[in-house]
Scaffold this active site. Sequence first.
Site, PDB file in Angstrom:
ATOM      1  N   ALA A  98       0.842  -1.198   0.000  1.00 24.91           N
ATOM      2  CA  ALA A  98       0.000   0.000   0.000  1.00 24.91           C
ATOM      3  C   ALA A  98       0.877   1.249   0.000  1.00 24.91           C
ATOM      4  CB  ALA A  98      -0.913  -0.004   1.222  1.00 24.91           C
ATOM      5  N   GLY A 188       0.223  -5.651   0.488  1.00 24.42           N
ATOM      6  CA  GLY A 188      -0.956  -5.618  -0.363  1.00 24.42           C
ATOM      7  C   GLY A 188      -0.706  -6.147  -1.752  1.00 24.42           C
ATOM      8  N   GLU A 191      -1.173  -9.762  -1.414  1.00 18.18           N
ATOM      9  CA  GLU A 191      -2.596 -10.015  -1.229  1.00 18.18           C
ATOM     10  C   GLU A 191      -3.340  -9.937  -2.561  1.00 18.18           C
ATOM     11  OE1 GLU A 191      -3.707  -8.615   3.244  1.00 18.18           O
ATOM     12  OE2 GLU A 191      -2.937  -7.040   1.936  1.00 18.18           O
ATOM     13  N   GLU A 212       3.612  -6.660   6.808  1.00 14.77           N
ATOM     14  CA  GLU A 212       2.948  -5.585   7.555  1.00 14.77           C
ATOM     15  C   GLU A 212       3.405  -5.480   9.005  1.00 14.77           C
ATOM     16  OE1 GLU A 212       0.171  -6.526   4.121  1.00 14.77           O
ATOM     17  OE2 GLU A 212       1.511  -7.621   5.465  1.00 14.77           O
TER      18      GLU A 212
END
Length: 342
Positions: A98, A188, A191, A212
């Site tokens: 992100a 992300g 993901e 993270e």
Amino acid sequence: MLHALLRALRPQRFWKTLLARGCASDGAAGGPEIQVRGLEGPDQGITEILMNRPRARNALGNIFVGELLDALARLREDRQVRVLIFRSGVKGVFCADADLKEREQMSEAEVVVFVQRLRGMMNEIEPGIQTKEGDSRKAVPGLSSPSPHSQHPADPTTFPDGKTNSQDNIAAFPAPTIAAVDGFALGGGLELALACDLRVAAASSAVMGLIETTRGLLPGAGGTQRLPRCLGVALAKELIFTDRRLSGTQAQALGLVNHTVDQNEEGNAAYHRARALAQEILPQAPIAVRLGKVAIDRGMEVDIASGMAIEGMCYAQNIPTQDRLEGMAAFREKRPPKFVGE
């Protein structure tokens, strides 16, 4: 209660505020950060989503996410799309997590809105529908009793699997999806790859991990749910707890990716392998492939008896299709079938 709280935390003004702050697109030459290309000739039916935000290493920012959501919404209505490939236009990176620089500028409420939107882009999270009084079952994308000539033989119906009816996300995309990981896929970015049906990685240049925890966060866009389903609970916990990063070769050994390939000078070897994999899918009956995807995805979330019921409904929905008749005729006449997706 939880669903009501989430809906309350998603007022449109928050999202407009984020966009109004204006993170200018840093796609090549000021172009879009998400580009869509449909291949032609023998590759017709393969569509590519090109992620192109070089200055931010394809970080998941506001504009990036908005453009990707728009692309998914358009493509899922296009019956010509038989395989969808996610690839990067930035050498050495797939998607580097992100955009934390953007996130630092957000209020806590805006962070909740953004992460919820990011999660919804990759996963099915919306509340299901009630089919009758007292029935807590939820809608399953891809199953009902519509005409087999519908573009989506998979409009919502009900099954006792607890799944939901979010449509414009990667996981619920009706056609098979492939992530071509030629570089870093962290947080992300991984993901996003996990939300795809299949993953191909460069053996040495791909770097994957849910990192993270080293930033005071936890995976928030499906990582805590998809990774253990892919690798098993204990291994997923170890990878998340330790911030470990895997090469493409290591990822394949663990079962995180389907195929690895040695990187080339252009840095896009995984993309070419993903394209070759898509070419193997193209000749197959598209409705049967889509329903097979639904049966697997829904069936893996329930007990085997319920899964068999899901498979049965998928099979029944495929029976009236022209493609099934074509497949039987081609077998009888000893010729390759010509499937049209009807």
